[in-house]
Design an enzyme around this catalytic site. Structure first.
Site, mmCIF file in Angstrom:
data_model
loop_
_atom_site.group_PDB
_atom_site.id
_atom_site.type_symbol
_atom_site.label_atom_id
_atom_site.label_comp_id
_atom_site.label_asym_id
_atom_site.label_seq_id
_atom_site.Cartn_x
_atom_site.Cartn_y
_atom_site.Cartn_z
ATOM 1 N N GLY A 46 0.840 -1.209 0.000
ATOM 2 C CA GLY A 46 0.000 0.000 0.000
ATOM 3 C C GLY A 46 0.866 1.246 0.000
ATOM 4 O O GLY A 46 0.505 2.265 0.591
ATOM 5 N N GLY A 86 -0.455 4.792 -1.041
ATOM 6 C CA GLY A 86 -1.579 5.361 -0.297
ATOM 7 C C GLY A 86 -1.186 6.550 0.571
ATOM 8 O O GLY A 86 -0.028 6.970 0.593
ATOM 9 N N GLN A 87 -2.182 7.067 1.288
ATOM 10 C CA GLN A 87 -1.958 8.287 2.078
ATOM 11 C C GLN A 87 -0.822 8.115 3.080
ATOM 12 O O GLN A 87 0.106 8.916 3.123
ATOM 13 C CB GLN A 87 -3.244 8.682 2.819
ATOM 14 N N ILE A 118 3.123 -1.610 -4.548
ATOM 15 C CA ILE A 118 2.009 -0.814 -5.048
ATOM 16 C C ILE A 118 1.060 -1.724 -5.826
ATOM 17 O O ILE A 118 1.410 -2.840 -6.194
ATOM 18 C CB ILE A 118 2.513 0.340 -5.952
ATOM 19 N N ARG A 119 -0.124 -1.195 -6.067
ATOM 20 C CA ARG A 119 -1.093 -1.981 -6.844
ATOM 21 C C ARG A 119 -1.600 -1.162 -8.007
ATOM 22 O O ARG A 119 -0.903 -0.963 -8.970
ATOM 23 C CB ARG A 119 -2.231 -2.414 -5.926
ATOM 24 N N TYR A 139 -15.645 -1.826 7.785
ATOM 25 C CA TYR A 139 -14.243 -1.450 8.012
ATOM 26 C C TYR A 139 -13.869 -1.721 9.475
ATOM 27 O O TYR A 139 -12.837 -2.327 9.772
ATOM 28 C CB TYR A 139 -14.072 0.034 7.673
ATOM 29 N N LYS A 197 -11.206 -4.319 11.175
ATOM 30 C CA LYS A 197 -10.102 -3.823 12.004
ATOM 31 C C LYS A 197 -10.087 -4.512 13.376
ATOM 32 O O LYS A 197 -9.020 -4.792 13.919
ATOM 33 C CB LYS A 197 -10.162 -2.293 12.138
ATOM 34 N N ILE A 248 -6.149 10.753 9.834
ATOM 35 C CA ILE A 248 -4.804 11.249 9.530
ATOM 36 C C ILE A 248 -4.900 12.379 8.495
ATOM 37 O O ILE A 248 -5.533 12.213 7.447
ATOM 38 C CB ILE A 248 -3.902 10.110 8.989
#
Ligand code: SER
Length: 320
Positions: free
Chosen positions: A8, A11-12, A34-35, A143, A147, A173
């Protein structure tokens, strides 16, 4: 030296964490996984970059073997709002992807695995003010369900296999390098970009919505400090509350207005309001403070000054 794979990495959080880890451990020792999202030149230009999809075991294992990976940071996830639109995709990426990461780490006897969690593990019945470390985990989103399961799975691998698995419950974030995607806390990022570009923002949660938040430099600091903490000192592993600041959408807008008086905000809550309402106002992070010395650096105004400066600079260069 460690050989770290960041899954990932476009990502952010992943994009900035990859660069920070390359500073610390050397560019060649941090592989950007990465994807679909195209990584920035900063990522491709400072170290190896490979396509890694944790759901494609064969390709994933090939990268692990090629670089002799001994540490995995699994930043790939479907966030809360997208997860409500595509619950099965959230399950697949967040759970099936995670169990593959843990199994590969076990098979290859990795030194460490980082499995991030989120304030989304909490739900409407959790005490929302200064949410304790040990509390009710009954989230209302897919989600959040993934988690909670992720925390339990990580802790299980610590207990069952003696592995070193760690994770934090990130708050929202806020950052300016790579935009978040599909999260409920995204308004706290979008407000700065819209303020700089248009001097106004239509917020998708109401003015009173208060959530725990953290600026990216603190996010990177907490992640790296947890990675480097002495394992024998940890009583928790995959579920650390980490706090930095807590503010309402109205207070966030007031902070922007302080430095940009002409800024205007309006509120038009959508489906994400219910998700935000089910999450805490603030978290008690005393376990992180005690077990690995956590202490944030940024408060709301310090973050606003920094964000506006950085986003303005990008706007002036025509990058946004
Ligand atoms: N930022 C995430 C979201 O909003 C929470 O971890 O989904």
């Amino acid at each position: 030296m460690r050989k770290i794979l960041v899954i990932g990495a476009a990502g952010q959080i992943g994009s900035e964490l990859t660069l920070k880890l390359r500073d610390l451990y050397g560019g060649d020792n941090v592989i950007a996984g990465i994807r679909k999202t195209k990584p920035s030149e900063k990522i491709t230009g400072t170290g190896p970059c490979e396509v890694v999809n944790a759901l494609d075991l064969e390709g994933f294992v090939a990268v692990v073997k090629k670089y002799k990976i001994d540490t995995i940071i699994n930043m790939a996830a479907i966030l809360s709002a997208t997860g409500e639109n595509k619950p099965m995709l959230a399950w697949d990426v967040n759970i099936n992807g995670l169990i593959n990461v843990l199994e590969v780490a076990r098979e290859f006897k990795m030194k460490q695995v980082l499995v991030p969690s989120s304030i989304a593990v909490f739900g409407p019945t959790t005490p929302s003010d200064n949410t304790p470390q040990e509390t009710i985990l009954k989230p209302g989103t897919m989600y959040g369900v993934t988690k909670v399961a992720g925390e339990l799975l990580g802790d299980y691998y610590v207990k069952r296999y003696g592995m070193d698995v760690r994770g934090l419950r990130y708050p929202g974030i806020i950052s300016h390098e790579t935009p978040p995607g599909g999260g409920t806390t995204d308004y706290a990022v979008a407000i700065y970009f819209e303020a700089v570009k248009n001097r106004r923002y239509k917020c998708f949660v109401n003015e009173e919505t208060r959530l725990p938040m953290m600026y990216m430099p603190d996010c990177l600091k907490s992640t790296i400090e947890l990675m480097q903490a002495d394992f024998s000192r940890l009583r928790h592993h995959c579920d650390f509350n980490v706090g930095a600041m807590s503010f309402s959408a109205g207070e966030l807008a007031a902070s922007v207005k302080k430095y940009m008086p002409e800024f205007e905000i309006s509120y038009e809550p959508d489906d994400r309001q219910a998700i935000a309402d089910s999450w805490p106002d603030s978290v008690d992070d005393s376990a992180a403070r005690e077990e690995w010395g956590w202490k944030p650096d940024y408060d709301l105004d310090a973050m606003t000054r920094d964000m506006l400066k950085a986003v303005n600079a990008r706007h002036e260069k025509g990058l946004i």
